[in-house]
Write an enzyme that holds these catalytic residues in place. Structure first.
Site, PDB file in Angstrom:
ATOM      1  N   ASN A   1      13.765  37.658  93.006  1.00 47.08           N
ATOM      2  CA  ASN A   1      14.889  37.327  92.845  1.00 47.08           C
ATOM      3  C   ASN A   1      15.569  36.012  92.478  1.00 47.08           C
ATOM      4  O   ASN A   1      16.266  35.065  92.807  1.00 47.08           O
ATOM      5  CB  ASN A   1      16.128  37.739  94.121  1.00 47.08           C
ATOM      6  CG  ASN A   1      17.500  37.598  93.731  1.00 47.08           C
ATOM      7  OD1 ASN A   1      18.401  37.610  94.746  1.00 47.08           O
ATOM      8  ND2 ASN A   1      17.778  37.918  92.606  1.00 47.08           N
TER       9      ASN A   1
ATOM     10  N   CYS B   1      13.676  34.699  89.092  1.00 47.84           N
ATOM     11  CA  CYS B   1      13.523  34.434  87.620  1.00 47.84           C
ATOM     12  C   CYS B   1      14.183  35.480  86.933  1.00 47.84           C
ATOM     13  O   CYS B   1      15.119  35.112  86.415  1.00 47.84           O
ATOM     14  CB  CYS B   1      12.009  34.254  87.591  1.00 47.84           C
ATOM     15  SG  CYS B   1      11.006  33.164  88.329  1.00 47.84           S
ATOM     16  N   ARG B   2      13.948  36.675  86.815  1.00 49.66           N
ATOM     17  CA  ARG B   2      14.504  37.710  86.151  1.00 49.66           C
ATOM     18  C   ARG B   2      15.528  38.275  86.534  1.00 49.66           C
ATOM     19  O   ARG B   2      16.808  38.199  85.899  1.00 49.66           O
ATOM     20  CB  ARG B   2      13.424  39.117  85.971  1.00 49.66           C
ATOM     21  CG  ARG B   2      12.079  38.508  85.172  1.00 49.66           C
ATOM     22  CD  ARG B   2      10.991  39.458  85.516  1.00 49.66           C
ATOM     23  NE  ARG B   2      10.436  39.368  86.724  1.00 49.66           N
ATOM     24  CZ  ARG B   2       9.510  40.519  87.265  1.00 49.66           C
ATOM     25  NH1 ARG B   2       8.941  41.254  86.521  1.00 49.66           N
ATOM     26  NH2 ARG B   2       9.037  40.574  88.482  1.00 49.66           N
ATOM     27  N   SER B   3      15.942  38.895  87.647  1.00 47.66           N
ATOM     28  CA  SER B   3      17.071  39.421  88.158  1.00 47.66           C
ATOM     29  C   SER B   3      18.268  38.429  88.077  1.00 47.66           C
ATOM     30  O   SER B   3      19.274  38.747  87.670  1.00 47.66           O
ATOM     31  CB  SER B   3      16.910  40.048  89.415  1.00 47.66           C
ATOM     32  OG  SER B   3      16.741  39.465  90.539  1.00 47.66           O
TER      33      SER B   3
ATOM     34  N   CYS C   1      14.349  42.401  90.913  1.00 48.70           N
ATOM     35  CA  CYS C   1      12.945  41.906  90.631  1.00 48.70           C
ATOM     36  C   CYS C   1      12.305  41.515  91.685  1.00 48.70           C
ATOM     37  O   CYS C   1      12.595  42.028  92.943  1.00 48.70           O
ATOM     38  CB  CYS C   1      12.950  40.813  89.749  1.00 48.70           C
ATOM     39  SG  CYS C   1      13.616  39.315  90.126  1.00 48.70           S
TER      40      CYS C   1
ATOM     41  N   ASP D   1       6.901  39.421  84.110  1.00 49.30           N
ATOM     42  CA  ASP D   1       7.074  38.513  85.338  1.00 49.30           C
ATOM     43  C   ASP D   1       6.934  36.876  84.590  1.00 49.30           C
ATOM     44  O   ASP D   1       5.707  36.742  84.319  1.00 49.30           O
ATOM     45  CB  ASP D   1       6.401  38.989  86.561  1.00 49.30           C
ATOM     46  CG  ASP D   1       6.756  37.663  87.660  1.00 49.30           C
ATOM     47  OD1 ASP D   1       7.443  36.640  87.563  1.00 49.30           O
ATOM     48  OD2 ASP D   1       6.210  38.022  88.683  1.00 49.30           O
TER      49      ASP D   1
HETATM   50  P1  4NP Z   1      10.804  37.184  89.859  1.00 46.03           P
HETATM   51  O1  4NP Z   1       9.697  36.146  89.532  1.00 46.03           O
HETATM   52  O2  4NP Z   1      10.358  38.388  90.402  1.00 46.03           O
HETATM   53  O3  4NP Z   1      11.370  37.453  88.219  1.00 46.03           O
HETATM   54  O4  4NP Z   1      11.880  36.518  90.426  1.00 46.03           O
HETATM   55  C1  4NP Z   1       8.802  36.135  90.680  1.00 46.03           C
HETATM   56  C2  4NP Z   1       9.192  35.005  91.721  1.00 46.03           C
HETATM   57  C3  4NP Z   1       8.570  34.371  92.678  1.00 46.03           C
HETATM   58  C4  4NP Z   1       7.478  35.126  92.904  1.00 46.03           C
HETATM   59  C5  4NP Z   1       6.892  36.099  92.215  1.00 46.03           C
HETATM   60  C6  4NP Z   1       7.430  36.687  91.181  1.00 46.03           C
HETATM   61  N1  4NP Z   1       6.562  34.777  94.087  1.00 46.03           N
HETATM   62  O5  4NP Z   1       5.460  35.309  94.060  1.00 46.03           O
HETATM   63  O6  4NP Z   1       7.030  33.829  94.741  1.00 46.03           O
END
Ligand code: 4NP
Length: 154
Positions: free
Chosen positions: A11, A13-15, A8, A122
Protein backbone atom coordinates in the site's frame (compact mmCIF):
# COMPACT_ATOMS: atom_id res chain seq x y z
CA UNK A 1 -22.51 5.65 -2.88
CA UNK A 2 -20.43 3.00 -4.64
CA UNK A 3 -17.20 2.07 -2.89
CA UNK A 4 -14.01 0.72 -4.46
CA UNK A 5 -10.89 -0.59 -2.72
CA UNK A 6 -7.52 -0.94 -4.46
CA UNK A 7 -5.22 -3.54 -2.90
CA UNK A 8 -1.52 -4.36 -3.33
CA UNK A 9 1.14 -5.75 -1.00
CA UNK A 10 2.59 -2.72 0.78
CA UNK A 11 0.00 0.00 0.00
CA UNK A 12 2.77 2.44 -0.86
CA UNK A 13 3.47 1.94 -4.61
CA UNK A 14 0.69 0.49 -6.78
CA UNK A 15 -2.59 0.73 -4.86
CA UNK A 16 -2.07 4.40 -3.85
CA UNK A 17 -1.61 5.21 -7.55
CA UNK A 18 -4.69 3.18 -8.51
CA UNK A 19 -6.61 4.90 -5.71
CA UNK A 20 -5.57 8.41 -6.79
CA UNK A 21 -6.05 7.81 -10.51
CA UNK A 22 -9.52 6.23 -10.24
CA UNK A 23 -10.66 8.82 -7.68
CA UNK A 24 -9.64 11.60 -10.09
CA UNK A 25 -11.95 10.15 -12.77
CA UNK A 26 -15.10 9.67 -10.66
CA UNK A 27 -17.63 12.12 -9.19
CA UNK A 28 -16.67 12.31 -5.50
CA UNK A 29 -20.27 12.56 -4.31
CA UNK A 30 -21.16 9.18 -5.84
CA UNK A 31 -18.01 7.12 -5.33
CA UNK A 32 -15.75 6.37 -2.40
CA UNK A 33 -12.27 5.08 -3.35
CA UNK A 34 -9.65 3.81 -0.90
CA UNK A 35 -6.57 1.55 -0.89
CA UNK A 36 -4.92 -0.98 1.41
CA UNK A 37 -2.02 -3.43 1.54
CA UNK A 38 -2.19 -7.12 2.41
CA UNK A 39 0.99 -6.71 4.50
CA UNK A 40 1.48 -4.44 7.51
CA UNK A 41 4.99 -3.25 6.57
CA UNK A 42 3.96 0.33 5.78
CA UNK A 43 0.98 1.02 8.01
CA UNK A 44 0.85 4.77 8.67
CA UNK A 45 3.38 5.58 5.93
CA UNK A 46 2.94 8.01 3.06
CA UNK A 47 3.06 6.52 -0.45
CA UNK A 48 6.53 5.81 -1.92
CA UNK A 49 8.14 9.07 -3.05
CA UNK A 50 8.36 7.72 -6.61
CA UNK A 51 4.59 7.06 -6.75
CA UNK A 52 3.96 10.54 -5.34
CA UNK A 53 6.26 12.08 -7.99
CA UNK A 54 4.74 10.20 -10.95
CA UNK A 55 1.21 11.04 -9.84
CA UNK A 56 2.16 14.69 -9.32
CA UNK A 57 3.61 14.88 -12.84
CA UNK A 58 0.14 13.94 -14.12
CA UNK A 59 -1.64 16.42 -11.85
CA UNK A 60 -2.76 13.93 -9.19
CA UNK A 61 -1.88 14.51 -5.53
CA UNK A 62 -1.58 11.26 -3.55
CA UNK A 63 0.76 12.68 -0.89
CA UNK A 64 -1.95 12.77 1.79
CA UNK A 65 -2.72 9.06 1.56
CA UNK A 66 -1.80 6.93 4.57
CA UNK A 67 -0.81 3.24 4.39
CA UNK A 68 -3.12 0.71 6.02
CA UNK A 69 -3.55 -3.04 6.05
CA UNK A 70 -6.48 -4.84 4.40
CA UNK A 71 -8.95 -6.08 7.02
CA UNK A 72 -11.88 -8.50 6.98
CA UNK A 73 -14.42 -5.70 7.47
CA UNK A 74 -13.30 -4.27 4.10
CA UNK A 75 -15.44 -7.01 2.56
CA UNK A 76 -18.46 -5.31 4.18
CA UNK A 77 -17.38 -1.73 3.49
CA UNK A 78 -16.56 -2.07 -0.21
CA UNK A 79 -18.60 -3.05 -3.26
CA UNK A 80 -15.55 -3.79 -5.41
CA UNK A 81 -12.06 -4.89 -4.35
CA UNK A 82 -9.39 -4.70 -7.06
CA UNK A 83 -6.08 -6.48 -6.58
CA UNK A 84 -2.87 -5.84 -8.53
CA UNK A 85 -1.42 -9.37 -8.81
CA UNK A 86 -2.07 -13.06 -8.06
CA UNK A 87 -0.30 -12.93 -4.73
CA UNK A 88 -2.58 -10.08 -3.59
CA UNK A 89 -5.53 -12.17 -4.75
CA UNK A 90 -4.46 -15.19 -2.71
CA UNK A 91 -3.84 -13.04 0.38
CA UNK A 92 -7.23 -11.31 0.18
CA UNK A 93 -9.17 -14.48 -0.66
CA UNK A 94 -7.58 -16.21 2.36
CA UNK A 95 -9.54 -13.75 4.55
CA UNK A 96 -12.88 -14.18 2.74
CA UNK A 97 -15.70 -15.55 4.91
CA UNK A 98 -18.11 -16.62 2.17
CA UNK A 99 -18.83 -16.56 -1.57
CA UNK A 100 -20.17 -12.99 -1.34
CA UNK A 101 -16.77 -11.81 -0.12
CA UNK A 102 -14.96 -13.77 -2.84
CA UNK A 103 -17.22 -12.33 -5.57
CA UNK A 104 -16.13 -8.78 -4.71
CA UNK A 105 -12.45 -9.50 -5.47
CA UNK A 106 -11.13 -9.06 -8.98
CA UNK A 107 -7.82 -8.48 -10.71
CA UNK A 108 -7.89 -4.85 -11.83
CA UNK A 109 -6.62 -5.71 -15.33
CA UNK A 110 -9.64 -7.93 -16.03
CA UNK A 111 -11.57 -4.70 -16.57
CA UNK A 112 -9.75 -3.99 -19.86
CA UNK A 113 -9.26 -6.91 -22.21
CA UNK A 114 -7.11 -4.78 -24.54
CA UNK A 115 -4.33 -4.76 -21.93
CA UNK A 116 -1.97 -7.67 -22.52
CA UNK A 117 -0.45 -7.79 -19.01
CA UNK A 118 -1.77 -10.33 -16.51
CA UNK A 119 -0.86 -8.25 -13.46
CA UNK A 120 0.44 -4.86 -12.35
CA UNK A 121 4.18 -5.50 -11.78
CA UNK A 122 5.54 -4.57 -8.36
CA UNK A 123 7.87 -1.58 -8.95
CA UNK A 124 9.19 -1.38 -5.35
CA UNK A 125 12.67 -2.73 -6.17
CA UNK A 126 12.65 -1.12 -9.62
CA UNK A 127 13.42 2.34 -10.98
CA UNK A 128 11.40 5.35 -12.05
CA UNK A 129 10.71 3.74 -15.45
CA UNK A 130 8.98 0.86 -13.66
CA UNK A 131 6.80 3.39 -11.84
CA UNK A 132 6.05 5.09 -15.18
CA UNK A 133 4.94 1.74 -16.61
CA UNK A 134 2.73 1.09 -13.60
CA UNK A 135 1.19 4.54 -13.96
CA UNK A 136 0.45 4.00 -17.68
CA UNK A 137 -1.18 0.62 -17.03
CA UNK A 138 -3.28 1.98 -14.18
CA UNK A 139 -4.24 5.10 -16.11
CA UNK A 140 -5.53 2.97 -18.99
CA UNK A 141 -7.43 0.46 -16.89
CA UNK A 142 -8.87 3.15 -14.59
CA UNK A 143 -10.33 4.92 -17.62
CA UNK A 144 -12.22 1.75 -18.51
CA UNK A 145 -13.13 1.11 -14.88
CA UNK A 146 -14.41 4.65 -14.43
CA UNK A 147 -16.64 4.35 -17.49
CA UNK A 148 -17.94 0.97 -16.41
CA UNK A 149 -18.57 2.00 -12.80
CA UNK A 150 -20.51 5.07 -13.92
CA UNK A 151 -22.59 2.94 -16.25
CA UNK A 152 -22.67 0.07 -13.71
CA UNK A 153 -21.42 -2.33 -16.39
CA UNK A 154 -19.01 -4.26 -14.19
P1 4NP B 1 3.34 -2.18 -3.39
O1 4NP B 1 4.92 -2.37 -3.43
O2 4NP B 1 2.76 -3.53 -2.99
O3 4NP B 1 2.97 -1.81 -4.80
O4 4NP B 1 3.05 -1.10 -2.40
C1 4NP B 1 5.67 -2.83 -2.34
C2 4NP B 1 5.96 -1.97 -1.31
C3 4NP B 1 6.73 -2.41 -0.25
C4 4NP B 1 7.20 -3.72 -0.23
C5 4NP B 1 6.89 -4.58 -1.27
C6 4NP B 1 6.12 -4.14 -2.32
N1 4NP B 1 8.01 -4.15 0.85
O5 4NP B 1 8.49 -5.30 0.78
O6 4NP B 1 8.23 -3.37 1.80
Amino acid sequence: MTSVLMVCLGNICRSPLAHGILESKLPFDQFYVDSAGTANYHVGDSPDHRSIAIAKSYGIDISNQCGRQFKVSDFDTFDFIYIMDDSNYQNVIALARNTNDIAKVRCILEADETIQHTHIPDPYYGNITDFQNVFQLLEKVCNTLSNRLQNTVI
